[in-house]
Design a protein around this motif. Structure first.
Motif, PDB file in Angstrom:
ATOM      1  N   PHE A  87       0.826  -1.207   0.000  1.00  0.00           N
ATOM      2  CA  PHE A  87       0.000   0.000   0.000  1.00  0.00           C
ATOM      3  C   PHE A  87       0.864   1.263   0.000  1.00  0.00           C
ATOM      4  O   PHE A  87       2.081   1.195  -0.084  1.00  0.00           O
ATOM      5  CB  PHE A  87      -0.985  -0.043   1.166  1.00  0.00           C
ATOM      6  CG  PHE A  87      -1.969  -1.180   1.051  1.00  0.00           C
ATOM      7  CD1 PHE A  87      -2.652  -1.410  -0.139  1.00  0.00           C
ATOM      8  CD2 PHE A  87      -2.190  -2.045   2.101  1.00  0.00           C
ATOM      9  CE1 PHE A  87      -3.553  -2.464  -0.275  1.00  0.00           C
ATOM     10  CE2 PHE A  87      -3.087  -3.104   1.991  1.00  0.00           C
ATOM     11  CZ  PHE A  87      -3.765  -3.319   0.799  1.00  0.00           C
ATOM     12  N   LYS A 241     -12.615 -24.622   4.114  1.00  0.00           N
ATOM     13  CA  LYS A 241     -11.774 -24.009   5.150  1.00  0.00           C
ATOM     14  C   LYS A 241     -11.061 -25.076   5.958  1.00  0.00           C
ATOM     15  O   LYS A 241     -11.458 -26.230   5.963  1.00  0.00           O
ATOM     16  CB  LYS A 241     -12.647 -23.189   6.104  1.00  0.00           C
ATOM     17  CG  LYS A 241     -13.201 -21.921   5.499  1.00  0.00           C
ATOM     18  CD  LYS A 241     -14.129 -21.200   6.456  1.00  0.00           C
ATOM     19  CE  LYS A 241     -13.390 -20.588   7.624  1.00  0.00           C
ATOM     20  NZ  LYS A 241     -14.263 -19.730   8.445  1.00  0.00           N
ATOM     21  N   HIS A 299      -9.298 -21.423  10.441  1.00  0.00           N
ATOM     22  CA  HIS A 299     -10.363 -20.628   9.817  1.00  0.00           C
ATOM     23  C   HIS A 299      -9.941 -20.000   8.496  1.00  0.00           C
ATOM     24  O   HIS A 299     -10.519 -19.004   8.068  1.00  0.00           O
ATOM     25  CB  HIS A 299     -10.886 -19.531  10.757  1.00  0.00           C
ATOM     26  CG  HIS A 299     -11.682 -20.069  11.895  1.00  0.00           C
ATOM     27  ND1 HIS A 299     -13.014 -20.387  11.797  1.00  0.00           N
ATOM     28  CD2 HIS A 299     -11.329 -20.398  13.151  1.00  0.00           C
ATOM     29  CE1 HIS A 299     -13.437 -20.863  12.942  1.00  0.00           C
ATOM     30  NE2 HIS A 299     -12.432 -20.891  13.787  1.00  0.00           N
ATOM     31  N   PRO A 301      -9.808 -19.955   4.515  1.00  0.00           N
ATOM     32  CA  PRO A 301     -10.346 -20.609   3.315  1.00  0.00           C
ATOM     33  C   PRO A 301      -9.173 -21.068   2.439  1.00  0.00           C
ATOM     34  O   PRO A 301      -8.384 -20.243   1.987  1.00  0.00           O
ATOM     35  CB  PRO A 301     -11.154 -19.505   2.626  1.00  0.00           C
ATOM     36  CG  PRO A 301     -11.235 -18.381   3.597  1.00  0.00           C
ATOM     37  CD  PRO A 301     -10.068 -18.520   4.523  1.00  0.00           C
TER      38      PRO A 301
ATOM     39  N   LEU B  80      -2.754  -8.903  17.436  1.00  0.00           N
ATOM     40  CA  LEU B  80      -1.516  -9.043  16.655  1.00  0.00           C
ATOM     41  C   LEU B  80      -1.050  -7.673  16.153  1.00  0.00           C
ATOM     42  O   LEU B  80       0.148  -7.407  16.065  1.00  0.00           O
ATOM     43  CB  LEU B  80      -1.736  -9.986  15.461  1.00  0.00           C
ATOM     44  CG  LEU B  80      -2.105 -11.433  15.793  1.00  0.00           C
ATOM     45  CD1 LEU B  80      -2.303 -12.231  14.502  1.00  0.00           C
ATOM     46  CD2 LEU B  80      -1.033 -12.099  16.644  1.00  0.00           C
ATOM     47  N   PRO B  90      -1.933  -7.847  10.805  1.00  0.00           N
ATOM     48  CA  PRO B  90      -0.698  -8.347  10.188  1.00  0.00           C
ATOM     49  C   PRO B  90      -0.971  -9.657   9.436  1.00  0.00           C
ATOM     50  O   PRO B  90      -1.783 -10.456   9.865  1.00  0.00           O
ATOM     51  CB  PRO B  90       0.223  -8.606  11.383  1.00  0.00           C
ATOM     52  CG  PRO B  90      -0.384  -7.891  12.528  1.00  0.00           C
ATOM     53  CD  PRO B  90      -1.846  -7.791  12.262  1.00  0.00           C
ATOM     54  N   GLY B  91      -0.270  -9.821   8.352  1.00  0.00           N
ATOM     55  CA  GLY B  91      -0.447 -11.042   7.570  1.00  0.00           C
ATOM     56  C   GLY B  91      -1.507 -10.879   6.504  1.00  0.00           C
ATOM     57  O   GLY B  91      -1.488 -11.570   5.491  1.00  0.00           O
ATOM     58  N   PHE B  92      -2.447  -9.997   6.727  1.00  0.00           N
ATOM     59  CA  PHE B  92      -3.504  -9.764   5.736  1.00  0.00           C
ATOM     60  C   PHE B  92      -3.446  -8.330   5.207  1.00  0.00           C
ATOM     61  O   PHE B  92      -3.965  -8.035   4.148  1.00  0.00           O
ATOM     62  CB  PHE B  92      -4.891 -10.021   6.350  1.00  0.00           C
ATOM     63  CG  PHE B  92      -5.121 -11.456   6.708  1.00  0.00           C
ATOM     64  CD1 PHE B  92      -5.752 -12.321   5.818  1.00  0.00           C
ATOM     65  CD2 PHE B  92      -4.693 -11.960   7.922  1.00  0.00           C
ATOM     66  CE1 PHE B  92      -5.958 -13.642   6.138  1.00  0.00           C
ATOM     67  CE2 PHE B  92      -4.895 -13.292   8.253  1.00  0.00           C
ATOM     68  CZ  PHE B  92      -5.532 -14.136   7.366  1.00  0.00           C
ATOM     69  N   ASP B  93      -2.819  -7.431   5.994  1.00  0.00           N
ATOM     70  CA  ASP B  93      -2.755  -6.022   5.621  1.00  0.00           C
ATOM     71  C   ASP B  93      -4.155  -5.460   5.362  1.00  0.00           C
ATOM     72  O   ASP B  93      -4.385  -4.702   4.437  1.00  0.00           O
ATOM     73  CB  ASP B  93      -1.865  -5.816   4.389  1.00  0.00           C
ATOM     74  CG  ASP B  93      -0.975  -4.589   4.573  1.00  0.00           C
ATOM     75  OD1 ASP B  93      -1.202  -3.840   5.530  1.00  0.00           O
ATOM     76  OD2 ASP B  93      -0.058  -4.382   3.748  1.00  0.00           O
ATOM     77  N   GLY B 106     -16.177 -16.815   6.805  1.00  0.00           N
ATOM     78  CA  GLY B 106     -15.142 -16.125   6.035  1.00  0.00           C
ATOM     79  C   GLY B 106     -13.746 -16.470   6.513  1.00  0.00           C
ATOM     80  O   GLY B 106     -13.533 -17.429   7.267  1.00  0.00           O
ATOM     81  N   SER B 107     -12.792 -15.636   6.077  1.00  0.00           N
ATOM     82  CA  SER B 107     -11.405 -15.841   6.475  1.00  0.00           C
ATOM     83  C   SER B 107     -11.241 -15.476   7.952  1.00  0.00           C
ATOM     84  O   SER B 107     -12.173 -15.002   8.596  1.00  0.00           O
ATOM     85  CB  SER B 107     -10.498 -14.975   5.611  1.00  0.00           C
ATOM     86  OG  SER B 107     -10.849 -13.625   5.784  1.00  0.00           O
ATOM     87  N   MET B 108     -10.046 -15.679   8.477  1.00  0.00           N
ATOM     88  CA  MET B 108      -9.795 -15.443   9.901  1.00  0.00           C
ATOM     89  C   MET B 108     -10.241 -14.051  10.347  1.00  0.00           C
ATOM     90  O   MET B 108     -10.985 -13.923  11.330  1.00  0.00           O
ATOM     91  CB  MET B 108      -8.307 -15.702  10.178  1.00  0.00           C
ATOM     92  CG  MET B 108      -7.825 -15.367  11.553  1.00  0.00           C
ATOM     93  SD  MET B 108      -7.361 -13.631  11.724  1.00  0.00           S
ATOM     94  CE  MET B 108      -5.668 -13.756  12.200  1.00  0.00           C
ATOM     95  N   GLU B 110     -12.481 -12.051   9.038  1.00  0.00           N
ATOM     96  CA  GLU B 110     -13.948 -11.942   8.930  1.00  0.00           C
ATOM     97  C   GLU B 110     -14.630 -12.761  10.027  1.00  0.00           C
ATOM     98  O   GLU B 110     -15.655 -12.359  10.576  1.00  0.00           O
ATOM     99  CB  GLU B 110     -14.415 -12.422   7.558  1.00  0.00           C
ATOM    100  CG  GLU B 110     -13.989 -11.510   6.428  1.00  0.00           C
ATOM    101  CD  GLU B 110     -14.272 -12.126   5.068  1.00  0.00           C
ATOM    102  OE1 GLU B 110     -14.945 -11.491   4.263  1.00  0.00           O
ATOM    103  OE2 GLU B 110     -13.819 -13.267   4.819  1.00  0.00           O
TER     104      GLU B 110
END
Lengths: 312, 309
Positions: A87, A241, A299, A301, B80, B90-93, B106-108, B110
């Protein structure tokens, strides 16, 4: 070919940031292609560079149709690319969450505004996008449901799939969404690489765009016409997942055809080496997406499947 | 009693837990007690709420018999991020405050967002404490989306803040925690105060006074509370923005939360390489500076100040 500086930002200690557009042909603003919006979208710039090279050659051969023009913008975020950051270099905001931009606003709003001023009057907009999770996709055209999307036109890319999903609130500030709202037919193209160069997948994307331009009568170019695209809605995909964390050992790749119960992946305890979870496909289907991190959270996916009994 | 509301396995011998501390009255619960929830730490670089979580509990414990309702304290929605001085996850930004109401499947991030939304739902009030970011200094204020002003302004007036800013609705803000809770009928007040990566004890004490006043109003606290100060209340039209017109080093010549007159000198953007002044910034309107640039390095467009007319 004409190289234009579309937007320029001064900096205290760095070289100015220049967003460049490479223009081919003349007349109506037919198609605009945008590559990287984030600093790690190397593959997206690479694809643009290939397109620029081929279009320059076609232009010299007189193969860009009269009254049509194409503009390629390889990167709208070169500053972040040069420091290896996804970013914006100072405040970590995402330029692709700042559209349509604002000339009097914050820095990334001004960048988005400067870009949008130059791209909003094109009839068709194509963006090479990337996903927030590390992973690979079957190459596809992705669209948001805005009531302005054109599925039939998307078929002209000849990619295996056209994927449509519901727009979420935070999508309303993306380039793709704003293009559509401002009556540009907008498409996002996903290939299976972001922060590395995958030549094969890049060639597929280049071919898709050139095939599209050919079918729209913008260029004269003989190429493989690609696939008869299958249309899928976001809610049709089945998410797979993991409930455990550990090493992610992938056993199926994108495009793999699997039957219900087939092994997709194993999760391995990083200290003992024991398999602590086996991830099996819940459906007969084709692997549309898989994560590719070496270690994963619970968790997460791991796979997105296109359910089908037609497994050839 | 510390409770875990979401638990995620991390790959290498660690479990990520989102935790809250629940304070309940000494007496047997009747089942109809109201609940106030204090949440903070969505952005890992915003720390002002950390002191508030501590100080609120310290004062409650000093006079525990006055507690007549439930107080839930969530000091770290993004543990985190706080640990690694990272604003997002972190890890997903990802900006966690663009993921609500989240998704169980959803993902972690979410999944965590959905657990937080579910746990907070039903509170009589939620106070979501933010601390601007590292770039800007803010006077203690409550920000309210105009769609929920009828419900929220009376509650916000109890919080002892200096300013209530009623801002216009934007679709992109529909993914925030506050919007997601307000839309399901859980009144949620967003507090902004101080500056990122710092604790301004004075502001923390001021807000804790206000939280007690609100708790008293809601029937959660029966002890004495201080009278909340009367905040300035405004809508978007009364707020003007000053952005940098050039890059450089911003040095202010005014103090935060002070009145300025049109033409007053706000500060300069300096060029240390040439020794010159790249831009002189003056107020374009009369008003009070409620936001002031804290981080000196600026680019074209960087926010310098917000002035309330």
């Amino acid at each position: 070919m004409e190289e234009k500086i579309l937007f320029e930002l001064d900096s205290l200690y760095r070289d100015n940031m220049r967003i460049k557009g490479y223009c081919f042909g003349g007349g109506e603003h037919s198609v605009c292609v945008v590559g990287a919006a984030r600093g790690n979208e190397v593959q997206q710039v690479y694809i643009c560079s290939k397109l620029i090279s081929i279009l320059e050659q076609l232009e010299s051969q007189g193969k860009i149709k009269n009254g049509k023009s194409v503009m390629i913008i390889p990167s709208i975020n070169p500053y972040s690319m040069n420091i290896g950051k996804r970013f914006w270099s100072t405040d970590n905001t995402d330029i692709n969450r700042m559209f349509p931009g604002y000339d009097l606003g914050e820095t990334t709003q001004r960048i988005a505004g400067g870009v949008f001023r130059n791209v909003s009057d094109f009839k068709i907009g194509i963006q090479f996008a990337s996903f927030y999770m590390q992973g690979s996709f079957i190459p596809h055209v992705r669209m948001m449901k805005t009531n302005f999307e054109d599925i039939e036109l998307a078929k002209d890319f000849g990619l295996p799939y056209i994927f449509r999903r519901e727009a979420r609130p935070y999508d309303t500030t993306t380039l793709n969404y704003n293009w559509q709202i401002w009556e540009t037919k907008a498409f996002s193209i996903y290939t299976n690489a972001t922060d590395c160069i995958d030549s094969e997948s890049a060639s597929e994307a280049v071919n898709a765009v050139l095939s599209f331009l050919n079918k729209q009568d913008i260029i004269e170019y003989n190429c493989h016409e690609g696939y008869i695209s299958k249309f899928i809605e976001g809610q049709e995909l089945v998410n797979v997942k993991t409930s455990t964390a550990g090493f992610f050992i992938r056993r199926a790749s994108v495009n793999a055809k699997v039957r219900q119960g087939d092994l997709l992946a194993e999760i391995v305890d990083p200290y003992s080496g024991k398999v602590i979870d086996s991830i099996c496909s819940p459906v007969n289907g084709i692997v549309f997406f898989h994560a590719d991190q070496p270690v994963i959270y619970s968790h997460t996916p791991l796979y997105r499947m296109i359910p089908t009994d037609d497994l050839g | 009693m510390v409770q875990t509301i979401a638990s995620i396995g991390l790959p290498i011998d660690e479990t990520l837990k989102i935790q809250k501390n629940r304070l309940v009255p000494h007496n047997q619960l009747k089942g109809n007690e109201k609940r106030i929830s204090i949440v903070t730490g969505t952005h890992g670089d915003e720390l002002e709420g950390q002191y508030v979580c501590y100080e609120l509990q310290r004062r409650i414990r000093e006079n525990y018999d006055f507690l007549t309702g439930i107080v839930d304290i969530y000091p770290a929605l993004n543990p985190l991020g706080i640990d690694s001085i990272t604003r997002g996850i972190p890890g997903f930004d990802l900006d966690m405050n663009r993921l609500f109401p989240g998704s169980e499947n959803g993902s972690m991030p979410e999944y965590i967002a959905s657990r937080i939304t579910e746990d907070l739902s039903g509170s009589a009030a939620v106070i979501d404490i933010h601390a601007s970011n590292i770039f800007l200094q803010e006077i203690p204020q409550v920000r309210i989306n105009e769609f929920s002003k009828e419900t929220l302004v009376p509650l916000a007036k109890k919080l002892n803040v200096d300013y209530i800013w009623i801002h216009s609705a934007a679709t992109v803000l529909e993914s925030t925690l506050a919007y997601s809770l307000n839309i399901i009928g859980t009144p949620t007040l967003v507090v902004e105060m101080g500056v990122g990566m710092r604790i301004t004890k004075k502001y923390g004490d001021q807000l804790v006074d206000g939280i007690f006043a609100l708790m008293k109003e809601l029937g959660i606290w029966s002890g004495e509370v201080s009278e909340p100060k009367e905040p300035i209340i405004s809508e978007d039209g009364e707020v003007s923005f000053i952005n940098a017109g050039s890059s450089g080093v911003f040095v202010p010549s005014i103090q935060h939360w002070k009145n300025v007159r049109k033409g007053d000198h706000i500060g300069d953007i300096l060029n240390p390489l040439t020794g010159g002044i790249s831009e002189t910034i003056n107020a374009e309107t009369d008003g009070i500076v409620f936001t002031l640039r804290e981080y000196p390095i600026v680019s074209e467009g960087s926010l310098i100040a917000r002035i309330l007319s």
